[in-house]
Design an enzyme around this catalytic site. Sequence first.
Site, short mmCIF file in Angstrom:
data_model
loop_
_atom_site.label_atom_id
_atom_site.label_comp_id
_atom_site.label_asym_id
_atom_site.label_seq_id
_atom_site.Cartn_x
_atom_site.Cartn_y
_atom_site.Cartn_z
CE LYS A 68 -3.88 1.71 2.87
NZ LYS A 68 -4.70 1.39 4.08
CB SER A 143 -8.01 3.24 3.27
OG SER A 143 -7.12 2.60 4.16
CB SER A 167 -8.12 0.24 6.06
OG SER A 167 -8.84 1.45 6.12
#
Lengths: 475, 99
Positions: A68, A143, A167
């Site tokens: 990420k 996310s 997330s």
Amino acid sequence: MDNLYSQTARALKEAMANDGLDPRKILDQLFNRIAAVDSRIKAFVLVNKNAAQVKTGGALSGIPVVVKDNICVKGEDTTCASKILKGFKPPNDATVVRKLKEAGAVLMGKANMDEFAFGSSCETSCYGPTHNPWDLERIPGGSSGGSAAAVAGDEAIMALGSDTGGSIRQPASLCGVVGLKPTYGRVSRYGLIAFASSLDQIGPITKDVTDSAILLGAIAGHDEMDSTSVDIPVPDYTKALVNDVKGLRIGVPKEYFIKGIDRDVQESVKRAIEIYKDLGAVVVDISLPHTEYAVSAYYIIGPAEASSNLARFDGVQYGLRAEDAKDLIDMYIKTRSKGFGNEAKRRILLGTYCLSSGYYDAYYLKAQKVRTRIKEDFEKAFKACDCIATPTTPTPAFKIGEKANDPLSMYLSDIFTIPANLAGLPGISIPCGFSSGNLPIGLQIIAKPFAEETIFRAAYTFEQNTDFHKKRPAL
Amino acid sequence: MSTIDKNAVRHVALLSRLSLDDKELDLYSGQLASILAYISKLNELDTKDVQPTSHAIDSLKNVFRRDIKKASLPVADVLANAPSKESDFFKVPQVIEGK
């Protein structure tokens, strides 16, 4: 072996060991796959075509991994999908990245995310939204939406995400893959750009439970660079992959089956619990009475900590600096106003308000006390059960734009994942069904602190006895 | 708990080092008010005798290390990302009022 890009790390490791598979072939096929589908999914913010293996022989030797965009990779753009960090090249690797490199993994790129991990849909990214591989008009969750979509779309073998209120688990659920949030303190956050320091945790997003155990084993452990990482031994998580839940007590909290939950989600999760019963698990009705207060507590604690963590983005040491400032304060204000997107501004304002003079006790302190209640709920529940099974999300993936102008309804999509963060507990989401519209549905399994092995046992057994994880989207 | 009006948002924006135009001020005042209204649900709970949790791991206390000299990041690496620098320093707009 066909379509290397759709394989698990375990299968690729076997092919490399037994059939002499050249790891460069895996990378080449992934790059081709990305070239073919990522213009539609948009999971990547950076593809590192020069990615190379720095060590051989480790647990992930030759396996490409995507991280990420809030996890620092030395010398590679790390932006948290925010304009304010555009061009930032970290001087150090995050500890998880160092560990991945030492294990032989190939760092092949950075995945899209909500800006600074603020969001449940990947729509707040400064690069634009990621699309759900199962239905390109829908969000992948957030996310860590880029990480989950990359794995679901066979653009990645495995990925790392971060989980502050769901997330990792929520996008894994909405994309039909496996996402694990480890216990708070299990994985070092050094080099993870902080959102809410009392909640954040890094974890694996993978195609199956076995890969989840392999990847967690590679990144877990104490690190003197993160004083919240706990110094207890890291077990061999693959040993917990046992196809047997006989006698395992699975708690089902009534507060997670509420009005407003999607019917397909509810039915799939109830069916999953029946499958566990048939496999010999003991299903126990439990209550987590403070569940309904978790979102409120979280949307005080999360933004409060974020507003403090994001104070460092001021145009001095890295990232964007606005021009034409008349003095230092004006430079801070212009830089931050230009660099942060809407949701980041909203959370900074909310968090600053909750911490400001006269409101601290009413908001932040109150939320921390409610957090104690939520934690106590779990402690009580775990006297009667070994793990807890719930839906991961109240609905399958929603449409891009559907909740973009309604922050509160967006926040409520994390209603089932937030409690584990507040209590610091490990939780996994595994595929457990599909909606009538062919969208993936996830089952969440939560366990006691540092009981990831219980989670792996329960999740692996479910996976061995079902086929949901084998389905892939048509792209 | 109270609700939030435009003046309060303006004040919080200043504390946050953010400037908001009128449109943003309207938008955020309304949204923050509805979020705070939802959050006020916490008032239903009596938490008078409850200890706050700032951290999920009970066993974690202050962490100390030996005070041993170690190499830090080279200055060039530290400054590599700076939007503006001069010799070994970060450069910022003037802070002290000058001549």
